[in-house]
Write a protein that holds these residues in place. Structure first.
Motif, PDB file in Angstrom:
ATOM      1  N   PRO A   1       0.786  -1.244   0.000  1.00 12.44           N
ATOM      2  CA  PRO A   1       0.000   0.000   0.000  1.00 12.44           C
ATOM      3  C   PRO A   1       0.819   1.297   0.000  1.00 12.44           C
ATOM      4  CG  PRO A   1      -1.051  -1.594   1.430  1.00 12.44           C
ATOM      5  CD  PRO A   1       0.259  -2.210   1.001  1.00 12.44           C
ATOM      6  N   PRO A   2       1.969   1.389   0.704  1.00  9.95           N
ATOM      7  CA  PRO A   2       2.685   2.673   0.716  1.00  9.95           C
ATOM      8  C   PRO A   2       3.289   3.075  -0.627  1.00  9.95           C
ATOM      9  CG  PRO A   2       3.335   1.310   2.603  1.00  9.95           C
ATOM     10  CD  PRO A   2       2.563   0.432   1.662  1.00  9.95           C
ATOM     11  N   VAL A   3       3.174   2.227  -1.656  1.00  7.84           N
ATOM     12  CA  VAL A   3       3.793   2.559  -2.942  1.00  7.84           C
ATOM     13  C   VAL A   3       3.255   3.874  -3.498  1.00  7.84           C
ATOM     14  CG1 VAL A   3       2.166   1.324  -4.425  1.00  7.84           C
ATOM     15  CG2 VAL A   3       4.550   1.525  -5.129  1.00  7.84           C
ATOM     16  N   THR A   4       2.010   4.210  -3.161  1.00  8.10           N
ATOM     17  CA  THR A   4       1.434   5.456  -3.676  1.00  8.10           C
ATOM     18  C   THR A   4       2.104   6.690  -3.071  1.00  8.10           C
ATOM     19  OG1 THR A   4      -0.323   5.321  -2.020  1.00  8.10           O
ATOM     20  CG2 THR A   4      -0.810   4.433  -4.190  1.00  8.10           C
ATOM     21  N   ASP A   5       2.768   6.533  -1.913  1.00 10.57           N
ATOM     22  CA  ASP A   5       3.484   7.666  -1.310  1.00 10.57           C
ATOM     23  C   ASP A   5       4.580   8.189  -2.228  1.00 10.57           C
ATOM     24  OD1 ASP A   5       1.910   7.109   0.867  1.00 10.57           O
ATOM     25  OD2 ASP A   5       3.557   6.672   2.251  1.00 10.57           O
ATOM     26  N   TYR A   6       5.069   7.337  -3.107  1.00  8.55           N
ATOM     27  CA  TYR A   6       6.212   7.678  -3.954  1.00  8.55           C
ATOM     28  C   TYR A   6       5.784   8.086  -5.364  1.00  8.55           C
ATOM     29  CZ  TYR A   6       8.655   5.520  -0.097  1.00  8.55           C
ATOM     30  OH  TYR A   6       9.119   5.234   1.169  1.00  8.55           O
ATOM     31  N   SER A   7       4.488   8.298  -5.544  1.00  3.74           N
ATOM     32  CA  SER A   7       3.952   8.541  -6.882  1.00  3.74           C
ATOM     33  C   SER A   7       3.375   9.944  -7.014  1.00  3.74           C
ATOM     34  CB  SER A   7       2.843   7.517  -7.195  1.00  3.74           C
ATOM     35  OG  SER A   7       3.300   6.196  -7.014  1.00  3.74           O
ATOM     36  N   VAL A   8       3.662  10.574  -8.144  1.00  2.00           N
ATOM     37  CA  VAL A   8       2.959  11.776  -8.566  1.00  2.00           C
ATOM     38  C   VAL A   8       2.347  11.468  -9.919  1.00  2.00           C
ATOM     39  CG1 VAL A   8       4.432  13.369  -7.276  1.00  2.00           C
ATOM     40  CG2 VAL A   8       5.032  12.773  -9.633  1.00  2.00           C
ATOM     41  N   PHE A   9       1.323  12.228 -10.298  1.00  2.00           N
ATOM     42  CA  PHE A   9       0.558  11.878 -11.494  1.00  2.00           C
ATOM     43  C   PHE A   9       0.723  12.940 -12.578  1.00  2.00           C
ATOM     44  CE2 PHE A   9      -1.279   9.660  -7.967  1.00  2.00           C
ATOM     45  CZ  PHE A   9      -1.583   8.408  -8.479  1.00  2.00           C
ATOM     46  N   CYS A  10       0.808  12.450 -13.794  1.00  2.00           N
ATOM     47  CA  CYS A  10       0.935  13.316 -14.971  1.00  2.00           C
ATOM     48  C   CYS A  10      -0.110  12.854 -15.981  1.00  2.00           C
ATOM     49  CB  CYS A  10       2.333  13.206 -15.582  1.00  2.00           C
ATOM     50  SG  CYS A  10       3.678  13.415 -14.385  1.00  2.00           S
ATOM     51  N   ARG A  11      -0.371  13.694 -16.972  1.00  2.00           N
ATOM     52  CA  ARG A  11      -1.285  13.265 -18.021  1.00  2.00           C
ATOM     53  C   ARG A  11      -0.855  13.846 -19.347  1.00  2.00           C
ATOM     54  NH1 ARG A  11      -7.096  14.688 -16.353  1.00  2.00           N
ATOM     55  NH2 ARG A  11      -7.526  13.502 -18.244  1.00  2.00           N
ATOM     56  N   SER A  12      -1.087  13.055 -20.382  1.00  2.00           N
ATOM     57  CA  SER A  12      -0.683  13.441 -21.725  1.00  2.00           C
ATOM     58  C   SER A  12      -1.869  13.594 -22.662  1.00  2.00           C
ATOM     59  CB  SER A  12       0.277  12.387 -22.300  1.00  2.00           C
ATOM     60  OG  SER A  12       1.414  12.245 -21.470  1.00  2.00           O
ATOM     61  N   HIS A  13      -3.084  13.355 -22.157  1.00  2.00           N
ATOM     62  CA  HIS A  13      -4.281  13.520 -22.983  1.00  2.00           C
ATOM     63  C   HIS A  13      -5.478  13.787 -22.089  1.00  2.00           C
ATOM     64  CE1 HIS A  13      -5.275   9.371 -21.866  1.00  2.00           C
ATOM     65  NE2 HIS A  13      -4.035   9.057 -22.196  1.00  2.00           N
ATOM     66  N   VAL A  14      -6.573  14.181 -22.707  1.00  2.00           N
ATOM     67  CA  VAL A  14      -7.753  14.638 -21.968  1.00  2.00           C
ATOM     68  C   VAL A  14      -8.781  13.532 -21.755  1.00  2.00           C
ATOM     69  CG1 VAL A  14      -7.487  17.039 -22.696  1.00  2.00           C
ATOM     70  CG2 VAL A  14      -8.784  15.457 -24.134  1.00  2.00           C
ATOM     71  N   HIS A  15      -8.393  12.308 -21.939  1.00  2.00           N
ATOM     72  CA  HIS A  15      -9.291  11.168 -21.794  1.00  2.00           C
ATOM     73  C   HIS A  15     -10.025  11.243 -20.451  1.00  2.00           C
ATOM     74  CE1 HIS A  15     -10.501   6.930 -21.364  1.00  2.00           C
ATOM     75  NE2 HIS A  15     -10.351   6.837 -22.669  1.00  2.00           N
ATOM     76  N   ARG A  16     -11.360  11.229 -20.481  1.00  2.00           N
ATOM     77  CA  ARG A  16     -12.141  11.394 -19.256  1.00  2.00           C
ATOM     78  C   ARG A  16     -12.024  10.205 -18.314  1.00  2.00           C
ATOM     79  NH1 ARG A  16     -17.851  14.178 -21.270  1.00  2.00           N
ATOM     80  NH2 ARG A  16     -16.969  16.220 -21.830  1.00  2.00           N
ATOM     81  N   GLY A  17     -11.760   9.035 -18.872  1.00  2.00           N
ATOM     82  CA  GLY A  17     -11.558   7.880 -18.018  1.00  2.00           C
ATOM     83  C   GLY A  17     -10.375   8.076 -17.084  1.00  2.00           C
ATOM     84  N   LEU A  18      -9.375   8.839 -17.542  1.00  2.00           N
ATOM     85  CA  LEU A  18      -8.223   9.128 -16.697  1.00  2.00           C
ATOM     86  C   LEU A  18      -8.623  10.023 -15.528  1.00  2.00           C
ATOM     87  CD1 LEU A  18      -5.220   8.797 -16.176  1.00  2.00           C
ATOM     88  CD2 LEU A  18      -4.783  10.662 -17.780  1.00  2.00           C
TER      89      LEU A  18
END
Length: 378
Positions: free
Chosen positions: A280-297
């Motif tokens: 579970p702590p793996v998300t502590d090391y994550s930041v999020f980026c996006r390359s398209h406007v897909h609404r599912g994202l």
């Protein structure tokens, strides 16, 4: 290795967080508020367990694989009547030939770009930036059978852990590419979270309703075929792509070393969802980026209670957003690391603050590999 030991340590450290905020407050008093850059800087300090987070040799991994689901007429984000969707090996050739914007931006930001063949249907000639880790020539059609065997899923995760262990630097951007990758990722996320799969495949107002309905019927059939599967690795095997499975291994190893991970796109979100079920702590090391406007994202990011670092309205190859967000991360770290003229540089490690903070790990131990992932890479 002791299998019972946690794969990944949480980043929480109350004493260090207080010191980081105090350091930023001194900057705030002199230079004013820097908005969202300040909490990002705190996250980076906690992630590295340091008052002066520093990044070196950033990597961009684009993991490529083909999906048996593509035989059902799944064409990713391409609307009906739009341009022909590129086959996966064509996209890889363009990446290796520096013909896509992501390669230009990666070079400009001095991010080392590597394409990983996790399961392309085609065999490509060797290239200095192509890493061959092919598990098979594409997954099977998950509408009619398991996309891969559980053994193949474990093999892909082991390959990812090997890649993560050998990566240079301490920051890695991850993205998956391949025809059918978005739909496969949507199935994984939907099963692990109980989210309606339709919410994860809606691309936007320009989506062709007929195509969207056809895709939804295919995915609903795949969900029904594997309706009794719930264990994370089995879900990955039932629906996932080889690129998602390899990313899971990379993420587990990178987080165990307290490395930053930039998660870009729906396949990378699916991999993080599986990795978080394991550690579970793996998300502590994550930041999020996006390359398209897909609404599912949008929906996938909501499941992580997160937002992308930059919202630029792009519609490009996954990984592009990570290259553009990298300067923001470097700037956030510089808030804590770079010293203004006349400023007291202060300590680097939380152990110099007094009290009994968590120990600083200059060279973190590698992750303990669960029994199912132990053994040599096939």
């Amino acid at each position: 290795m002791v299998a019972a030991r946690s794969l990944v340590s949480p980043t929480s450290n109350a004493l260090l967080e207080k010191a980081l905020r105090a350091k930023l407050m001194r900057r705030h008093e002199v230079g004013g508020s820097l908005g969202e850059l300040e909490p990002l800087a705190v996250r980076l300090g906690l992630l590295q367990n340091s008052l002066k987070p520093r990044f070196r040799e950033p990597q961009l991994l684009l993991l490529a694989a083909d999906h048996g689901l593509a035989v059902e007429g799944v064409l990713g984000r391409e609307p009906a009547g739009g341009p022909r969707a590129r086959r996966t090996h064509e996209t890889v050739r363009q990446l290796l030939g520096n013909q896509l914007p992501v390669t230009v931006f990666a070079r400009a930001q001095q991010m080392a770009l590597t394409v990983v063949d996790c399961g392309l249907a085609d065999d490509l000639p060797g290239h200095e930036r192509l890493l061959a880790r092919k598990i098979a020539h594409g997954t099977r059609n998950c509408r009619v059978k398991m996309a891969m065997s559980v053994e193949q899923a474990h093999a892909a995760m082991r390959a990812g852990m090997e890649i993560g262990d050998k990566l240079r630097g301490n920051a890695t951007a991850l993205a998956g590419i391949g025809v059918g990758a978005l739909e496969s990722a949507a199935l994984v996320i939907a099963r692990l979270t109980g989210t309606p799969v339709r919410d994860l495949i809606v691309a936007g107002p320009r989506s062709d309703p007929a195509h969207l309905e056809r895709v939804h019927r295919v995915l609903a059939a795949a969900q029904h075929r594997h309706r009794d599967v719930s264990e994370p690795v089995e879900v990955l095997a039932a629906f996932g792509g080889f690129e998602v499975a390899v990313m899971v291994g990379v993420m587990l190893m990178a987080a165990s070393k307290r490395h930053l991970m930039m998660v870009d796109g729906l396949p990378a979100c699916a991999a993080l969802m599986v990795a978080a079920q394991i550690a579970p702590p793996v998300t502590d090391y994550s930041v999020f980026c996006r390359s398209h406007v897909h609404r599912g994202l949008d929906q996938a990011l909501n499941l992580f209670h997160a937002s992308a670092l930059l919202e630029l309205g792009m519609d490009s190859t996954d990984g592009t957003g990570a290259t553009l967000a990298w300067p923001m991360l470097r700037s956030a770290a510089a808030l804590l690391t770079e010293v203004a003229d006349g400023e007291d540089p202060g300590p680097t490690h939380p152990g110099d603050l007094g009290g009994e903070p968590e120990p600083f790990l200059s060279e973190p131990e590698p992750a303990a590999i669960p029994p199912a992932l132990a053994g040599s890479i096939p």
